[in-house]
Design an enzyme around this catalytic site. Sequence first.
Site, PDB file in Angstrom:
ATOM      1  CG  HIS A  80      -1.792  -1.137   1.265  1.00  0.00           C
ATOM      2  ND1 HIS A  80      -3.078  -0.620   0.349  1.00  0.00           N
ATOM      3  CD2 HIS A  80      -1.719  -2.811   2.071  1.00  0.00           C
ATOM      4  CE1 HIS A  80      -4.256  -2.023   0.743  1.00  0.00           C
ATOM      5  NE2 HIS A  80      -2.985  -2.975   1.310  1.00  0.00           N
ATOM      6  CE  LYS A 126      -6.968  13.483  -0.388  1.00  0.00           C
ATOM      7  NZ  LYS A 126      -6.893  12.673  -0.888  1.00  0.00           N
ATOM      8  NE  ARG A 127      -3.932  10.121   8.888  1.00  0.00           N
ATOM      9  CZ  ARG A 127      -4.415   9.223  10.849  1.00  0.00           C
ATOM     10  NH1 ARG A 127      -4.661   8.551  11.095  1.00  0.00           N
ATOM     11  NH2 ARG A 127      -2.500   9.422  11.133  1.00  0.00           N
ATOM     12  CE  LYS A 150      -3.049  11.069   3.257  1.00  0.00           C
ATOM     13  NZ  LYS A 150      -3.262  10.134   1.837  1.00  0.00           N
ATOM     14  CB  THR A 199     -10.060   4.670  -1.075  1.00  0.00           C
ATOM     15  OG1 THR A 199     -10.380   5.214  -0.103  1.00  0.00           O
ATOM     16  CG2 THR A 199      -9.762   2.995  -1.887  1.00  0.00           C
ATOM     17  CE  LYS A 250     -14.257   5.496   1.083  1.00  0.00           C
ATOM     18  NZ  LYS A 250     -13.394   6.519   2.013  1.00  0.00           N
TER      19      LYS A 250
HETATM   20  C1  T68 Z   1      -3.217   3.687   2.099  1.00  0.00           C
HETATM   21  N1  T68 Z   1      -2.421   3.021   3.115  1.00  0.00           N
HETATM   22  C2  T68 Z   1      -2.377   4.436   0.867  1.00  0.00           C
HETATM   23  N2  T68 Z   1      -1.381   3.669   5.504  1.00  0.00           N
HETATM   24  O1  T68 Z   1      -2.043   5.728   0.863  1.00  0.00           O
HETATM   25  C3  T68 Z   1      -3.243   4.603   0.079  1.00  0.00           C
HETATM   26  N3  T68 Z   1       0.203   2.670   7.407  1.00  0.00           N
HETATM   27  O2  T68 Z   1      -3.177   5.177  -1.057  1.00  0.00           O
HETATM   28  C4  T68 Z   1      -4.541   3.357  -0.238  1.00  0.00           C
HETATM   29  O3  T68 Z   1      -5.631   4.325  -1.305  1.00  0.00           O
HETATM   30  C5  T68 Z   1      -4.863   2.732   1.083  1.00  0.00           C
HETATM   31  O4  T68 Z   1      -4.280   2.102   1.516  1.00  0.00           O
HETATM   32  C6  T68 Z   1      -5.249   1.769   0.547  1.00  0.00           C
HETATM   33  O5  T68 Z   1      -4.771   1.521  -0.281  1.00  0.00           O
HETATM   34  C7  T68 Z   1      -2.575   3.952   4.734  1.00  0.00           C
HETATM   35  O6  T68 Z   1      -3.939   3.595   4.870  1.00  0.00           O
HETATM   36  C8  T68 Z   1      -1.734   3.407   6.607  1.00  0.00           C
HETATM   37  O7  T68 Z   1      -2.860   3.658   7.024  1.00  0.00           O
HETATM   38  C9  T68 Z   1      -0.819   2.742   7.643  1.00  0.00           C
HETATM   39  C10 T68 Z   1      -1.236   2.317   8.440  1.00  0.00           C
HETATM   40  C11 T68 Z   1      -0.244   1.903   9.955  1.00  0.00           C
HETATM   41  C12 T68 Z   1       1.345   1.857   9.546  1.00  0.00           C
HETATM   42  C13 T68 Z   1       1.137   2.081   7.488  1.00  0.00           C
END
Ligand code: T68
Length: 837
Positions: A372, A563-564, A569, A671, A675
């Site tokens: 991811h 988003k985060r 970002k 994602t 949405k």
């Molecule tokens: C997200 N990753 C991607 N990670 O950033 C996003 N990381 O582009 C993608 O759409 C999504 O995954 C689904 O594939 C994350 O959200 C984390 O949350 C995370 C959690 C713990 C440690 C590292």
Amino acid sequence: MTASSQIPPAIQIEDDRTGVTIPTLRRALADNLYYVLGKPPDGATLNDYYLALAYTVRDRLMQRWMASTHTHRLPTIKQVIYLSAEYLPGPHLGNNLMNLGLYETVQQAVAESGLDLATLLACEEEPGLGNGGLGRLAACFMDSLATLEIPAIGYGIRYEFGIFDQEIREGWQAEITDKWLQSGNPWEIARPEDAVFVKLGGHTEASTDETGCYQVRWIPHQTVKGIPYDTPIPGYRVNTVNTLRLWKAEAPESFDLSVFNHGDYYGAVDQKVISENLTKVLYPNDEPIQGKQLRLKQQYFFVSCALQDLIRTHLAQGGRLERFHEKFAVQLNDTHPAIAIPELMRLLVDDHHVPWDLAWTITQQTFAYTNHTLLPEALEVWSLDLLGQLLPRHLEIIMEINRRFLEDVRLKFPDNGEKMGQLSLIADQPFRSVRMAYLASVGSHAINGVAALHSQLLQKTVLRGFYDLWPEKFLNITNGVTPRRWMLLSNPRLAQLITRRIGDRWIIHLQDLRDLEPLAEDPEFRAAWRSVKQANKQALAQRILERTGIQVNVESLFDVQVKRIHEYKRQHLNVLHIITLYNRLKQNPSLDLVPRTFIFAGKAAPGYVQAKLIIRLITAVGEVINRDPAVGDRLKVVFLPDYNVTNGQPIYPAADLSEQISTAGKEASGTGNMKFALNGALTIGTLDGANIEIREAVGSENFFHFGHKVEELSQLRSQGYDPRRYCDHSPELNRAIHRLESGFFAQGNRDLFRPLVQSLLNDDPYFLMADYLSYLNCQEQVSQAFLNEATWIRRSILNTARMGEFSSDRSIREYAHQVWQVQSVPINLQPYSQSEA
Ligand code: T68
């Protein structure tokens, strides 16, 4: 005679627990309130009523759930096992009502009992057991698996404290502990009878047994007990109800007792506290986890619980371990559960005496790995020291896996020592550590990225050596979102409008939205589409007013970035645009500017200082702009606190413009982008992650793209990128930066935003300066487009109509056929008294 009329008198139970007429539902609600919660109607709180309703709905899932569980255990049925350290399912009640087809009936039953369904739904605390996209993806996948009737179990951790609740205090993020379990969780069922034990620490002892067999025994320092808690995950209008099984750590009683017998009562209690700490709290992402022993314990704990659970049920069903991979397809959601690979090896080799080579074949056939992220700082490594202390046997197994793997590499590439160093599961710098993405790749038969660009980059960069070795293992599976939660539940007005015109098959065949295309030319339909969007904007405006006190103009363009918060970002690029518009207004107060409401939401990791400063920047700019009479309601800047699934649901349907502006190559997929477009927002975005595929799907004329591409950025980088140059060449950028430097948005405090400005001017690792002009011009096109209401709405309809491929149902079908080799298994329901008698 029909089957149901043959049912013996025990059917009375079925009536009360499963009946779905309004009188039965009302009686069930009252019964649950009285007998489960022990509350008389006049002494009950709203939360009591919520709980009683949740139990009423859970009762109506039970028969399907038990039938599904029973069927899925049959040895001939292959099951998907999703291993994820995070899940963000959102509140269950509304979703379960919808999937069961009971929403309207229950709404009426509740109303006739003098209650309001929306008020009861609002009582539910969502399980915030994840940080962001990755956890939410796991939840969308669970929904799609069940809807597609694919047998599946999601395994994870039952964190007592999930992601923190966010408040905004004086413009800054404040973190409040999440107490999601405080008022009770009616959706979970504890299964202490299925507890397993997990060893930690200690050392290993090798010996040769009487038959000359080499054996390793792991003598742990500590043992913890894992208790599973099961939550039903019903599919949409099908009988399949899958299980989300989350593990809680406890101290094993026997261990307590041994300490107690030595008279160390307080020591025993300490031990209990130490054990329970294991699943106490979710770790934030975007913070270094290296060296956090507790995090590694969490990962190992839930993975070991899951694999022990699988082996136990498999053997109990008469299954043979040689066929483990024919019964279970185990998906690793990123590397967080990758320790499952040596754990399955350990269980097979040490505990069940399977020979190494056979165990390795089973392991590789069992696992598949989804990556991811490509961000170097997010790639997991665990130091050999830490790993060896906590999991001494696993370290030995990893070393052996590596030894055998490098031997294969050497045979394939003789005389290429460099290759071995590059591919080794063990990194030497900056300290000896295990590269978890490499471990996951070696131990899996399939490796995928989550959007086309991301999968390509994965093959070219992070996992290049492995792609060269085994190109056939690699594939792309672009993410998706479930239309049940992200349209039907969160945007009922639009869902109803669509269903009235094209029927309701789109809910499970999202590609059917294509049938909306011709309607984009129909003025009447466009008017209806516009009214829905306006009503959704009105509803969001009301929430904004309640939560922030800011009054927004619903005729303005709702420009949304939720988003985060992360530098890659680029929320601060959005802010530079806002400041530029403000500067233009100040320079020319009568400027004819397309009114905009900028809406932000998102959490920053508690230790990510720069991200928290970006939140402060957004609120600070808002404080000035929102109050400036010269601006009026032409510009408003809103930061909505506590972004989560619940609070996100009313945001997507109300957006006109979706901001997807990450630095090219940095966002694996995204994602949220899906949405928004599904709900008829137009996107302004970079050619990054799934944006590229969304643009292709909706048509480039219905998507505003800007910014440098991945290759262009690497060129800039190699030429010696100088962000100041952009400032020197763009007077507007210069002015925007100057506003920040001058302390204008910080009551004259020139220090407050200095770290952000310095980062932008000195190294600008995310290329905001390089993309600024292109972004600004693109935003100008957006404004011009918004002025033409008819064509904007047409484009909005076409966005929705063409988003069919971004359903998580499509993603899951691809995993099912290309990775897991699993089939749908429709669940036949036996009448209650027959199946249970
Ligand atoms: C997200 N990753 C991607 N990670 O950033 C996003 N990381 O582009 C993608 O759409 C999504 O995954 C689904 O594939 C994350 O959200 C984390 O949350 C995370 C959690 C713990 C440690 C590292």
